[in-house]
Structure formats: C-alpha cells, structure tokens
Design an enzyme around this catalytic site. Structure first.
Site, PDB file in Angstrom:
ATOM      1  N   SER A 166       0.840  -1.199   0.000  1.00 18.28           N
ATOM      2  CA  SER A 166       0.000   0.000   0.000  1.00 18.28           C
ATOM      3  C   SER A 166       0.880   1.255   0.000  1.00 18.28           C
ATOM      4  O   SER A 166       1.697   1.430  -0.881  1.00 18.28           O
ATOM      5  CB  SER A 166      -0.960  -0.044   1.198  1.00 18.28           C
ATOM      6  OG  SER A 166      -1.938   0.959   1.100  1.00 18.28           O
ATOM      7  N   ASP A 203      -9.604  -2.626  -6.717  1.00 13.58           N
ATOM      8  CA  ASP A 203      -9.107  -2.006  -5.490  1.00 13.58           C
ATOM      9  C   ASP A 203      -9.581  -0.559  -5.435  1.00 13.58           C
ATOM     10  O   ASP A 203      -9.167   0.265  -6.252  1.00 13.58           O
ATOM     11  CB  ASP A 203      -7.576  -2.086  -5.486  1.00 13.58           C
ATOM     12  CG  ASP A 203      -6.931  -1.490  -4.238  1.00 13.58           C
ATOM     13  OD1 ASP A 203      -7.645  -0.879  -3.422  1.00 13.58           O
ATOM     14  OD2 ASP A 203      -5.706  -1.638  -4.099  1.00 13.58           O
ATOM     15  N   HIS A 213      -8.023  -4.474  -1.862  1.00  8.61           N
ATOM     16  CA  HIS A 213      -6.818  -3.807  -1.378  1.00  8.61           C
ATOM     17  C   HIS A 213      -6.175  -4.670  -0.298  1.00  8.61           C
ATOM     18  O   HIS A 213      -6.729  -4.853   0.785  1.00  8.61           O
ATOM     19  CB  HIS A 213      -7.181  -2.425  -0.817  1.00  8.61           C
ATOM     20  CG  HIS A 213      -5.995  -1.593  -0.449  1.00  8.61           C
ATOM     21  ND1 HIS A 213      -5.144  -1.063  -1.399  1.00  8.61           N
ATOM     22  CD2 HIS A 213      -5.492  -1.204   0.759  1.00  8.61           C
ATOM     23  CE1 HIS A 213      -4.187  -0.366  -0.793  1.00  8.61           C
ATOM     24  NE2 HIS A 213      -4.370  -0.455   0.514  1.00  8.61           N
TER      25      HIS A 213
END
Length: 357
Positions: A166, A292, A321
C-alpha cells in the site's frame, strides 16, 4: 488468470519459470470475492503468525528516530552464516506497523526460506517518541534512504531486497524512481500500491467508500499523531487537523504542510509513483487488483510500465486492497503471500539471470 504486463521478454520468461504463481489462475474466495468485502474481511480472517522481533532505534540527520523491528532468523538452516543471509526490508501501509497480519505472513514465508527480515516502521507510529515535529509521507524518501543504507552497512555481503505494501509500496517506488540503479537493493516487490493519488482519493470519496474506508482511515491517521500532540503543536493547529473528515482534508491541513508543499495538489503529484516508474532501475514486480478502491484499475500505469524493462505488473480482476483471499476458508495464505514468497526466492536464488537486462 492475472494479466502479466512486462516489456522485457527475459523478465517474463524468468517469472514464468521461477515465479509461476503470476501465470496461474487466481480463484478468489467465492463467498467474499468482491473487492471491498475482501479488503474489509482480510484483517479479521487471516491468521497472525507469532513473530519475535528485536527492536532497534536509529537516529536521523534531523535529530529524529526510526524504529526498526528485526526478525534475525538465527535458526536458519539454509543460511547459517548471518553475514550472507538474504535480507528483506518490509514497508507496511499508511498507518501500519510490524504487527500487521500481512507483514507477519511475509515474515513467516521468509522464515521458511531461511531469510532475515527487517520492518521499517514510519516515524511515531510504533510506540517510539517523536523527537522532532515530523512524521512521514509517501513522497519524502529521506527516512527510507537512511534505513536502506543502515541495513546494507550492517550486512554488506548479504543479498538485499525490499517489499512494500500500500503506502509502503508507494514510498518504495518513489525511492526507486529517485535512485534508479544507485541502490543497494537488488529487486523489489510492490503490493496494492496507489499509483495516482488524485485518483485514489477521488475513489475513496465516493459515498459508500467514504463510509467504509475513508472516514476510518482518517481517524487512524489522527490517532497516530494525537499521542504526539505536544510535539506537533509547535508547528500545527492540531484542533483543525483533528476536525478532518477525509484523508484529503487531513493531508491538506497536516501532511502537505509538514513537508513544505505549496498546495495539496503539489504534494499529491509528487507522491504519485506513476510519475517515477520510468526511472526505476532494478527489477520490480507489482501486484494490483483492478477492483481495489484505494488504487482504481483505470489509474494503473500499464503503458508506462511497458516502457521500462525493469518493471512487471501482475493485475488480477479480483482481490481488493491487500486482500487476495483464496480458498474456502482463507486463513493461512493468500495469493499475495504466494507471489511474495516465490518472487523473493526467485530473485535471491536465480536473480543473476535477469541482471544483464
């Protein structure tokens, strides 16, 4: 099957031979295949492997400190010599630390292969005190550069690569775009990175996504700095920062100001890894799901990736995600874990095959 995007035929053949998971069909867990559901459920479903860390605090040039959590793997059967034991630097997400389940799973996978891991915790979020009124952001790579060189200096003979998740992946990509080939890292793996911050925040501001993700993430950011309020009040109107109700508002009042950007747009442009991808100088594998909400599929820089022989994208249609749940009861291992394990093993054991790219 995932879409494998890479301009370099040698890199493609290398992945097909040594990291075959990127060409296998990914079957998401049938009862939670939708991206938002995968994203929400993963932290609750996946197990949390036990990891014992050794903590190290290192000083920075501006007088701050960074908390590193080491998994030395001194019982490694494959690499008993610590000086040459392969090392993986792990970068968690926006408010994540070494305690996140996805980090623990990466360490568990590395342990079975005999590797050492070190987790880079961003300033002020892993229990250590802020010594200066400064935290972190996706665009500023100074702390990461300090950590990379610190780890390399400790183990100069050990093969060394990194994996970012991320925002950790965004930070790692921005660092690689800045350094090109001038890095001790031999390769990197990137998972669920937000490629274009403008598109990411726009997606997260849609009503349902704001309700499910944006507001919670904003409160996590506020919580991460509230413990350091006395230090940060020297530079910020903390009452105003604590009134933010979106990530964009938080970044406008806090992050962009802290790092000296004239406007929030200037910060978001600098933080977007899509702008740096063409300058990456070492082999990088990037896994994203096109569903996502943190990194919308239309914002993934497929054409830019095709222009850099060092870059390979693996794009799944489902996974959310940092989700990538698979199997009927996806507790132990995700598709992301398998990509991580096969890629780091491929690079450490066979990476010399593609270094002549």
């Amino acid at each position: 099957k995932p879409q494998l995007v890479a301009s370099n035929d040698r890199f493609c053949r290398f992945l097909e031979e040594h990291c075959p998971v990127v060409t296998e069909t990914y079957y998401p867990t049938i009862w939670c295949w939708e991206g938002r559901v995968q994203t929400l459920l993963r932290p609750f479903i996946t197990s949390r492997p036990q990891v014992e860390y050794r903590n190290e605090l290192i000083k920075t040039a501006d007088g701050g400190q960074i908390s590193l959590d080491w998994f030395d793997n001194n019982d490694s059967l494959y690499y008993p010599d610590a000086s040459t034991r392969p090392t993986v630097l792990l970068l968690p997400g926006l408010t994540g630390t070494s305690k996140e389940s996805y980090i623990l799973h990466m360490i568990h996978q590395s342990e079975t292969l005999g590797y050492r891991c070190v987790v880079f915790n961003n300033r002020g979020i892993a229990g250590e005190e802020l010594l200066t009124p400064r935290t972190y952001c996706a665009a500023n790579t100074e702390d990461l550069e300090a950590v990379v060189h610190h780890v390399h200096d400790l183990h100069p003979s050990a093969p060394f690569m990194a994996a970012g998740v991320s925002m950790g992946g965004m930070l790692l990509l921005n660092y690689l775009g800045k350094t090109g080939r001038d890095t001790p890292l031999m390769a990197a793996a990137i998972f669920s990175a937000g490629w274009n911050v403008f598109e990411s925040v726009e997606s997260l501001e849609k009503p349902l996504n704001w309700l499910l993700f944006n507001y919670y993430l904003t409160t996590c950011l506020q919580s991460s700095i509230s413990r350091h309020r006395q230090m940060l009040e020297k530079l910020f109107d903390m009452d105003l920062v604590m009134k933010a109700r979106t990530v964009r508002e938080f970044d406008k009042q806090f992050t962009s100001v802290m790092f000296g950007y004239r406007t929030i747009d200037d910060y978001y442009e600098d933080a977007s890894p899509c702008r740096k991808l063409k300058s990456v100088g070492i082999p990088v594998l990037c896994l994203n799901s096109v569903d996502d909400v943190f990194s919308p599929g239309h914002a993934i820089p497929v054409e830019t990736a095709k222009q850099n022989a060092n870059v390979a994208l693996v794009l799944t249609s489902c996974g959310g995600h940092i989700g990538f749940l698979e199997g009927i009861w996806p507790r132990k291992c995700t598709y992301m874990d398998r990509v991580f394990k096969q890629f780091v093993q491929a690079m450490f054991e066979h990476g010399n095959k593609i270094f002549s790219m």
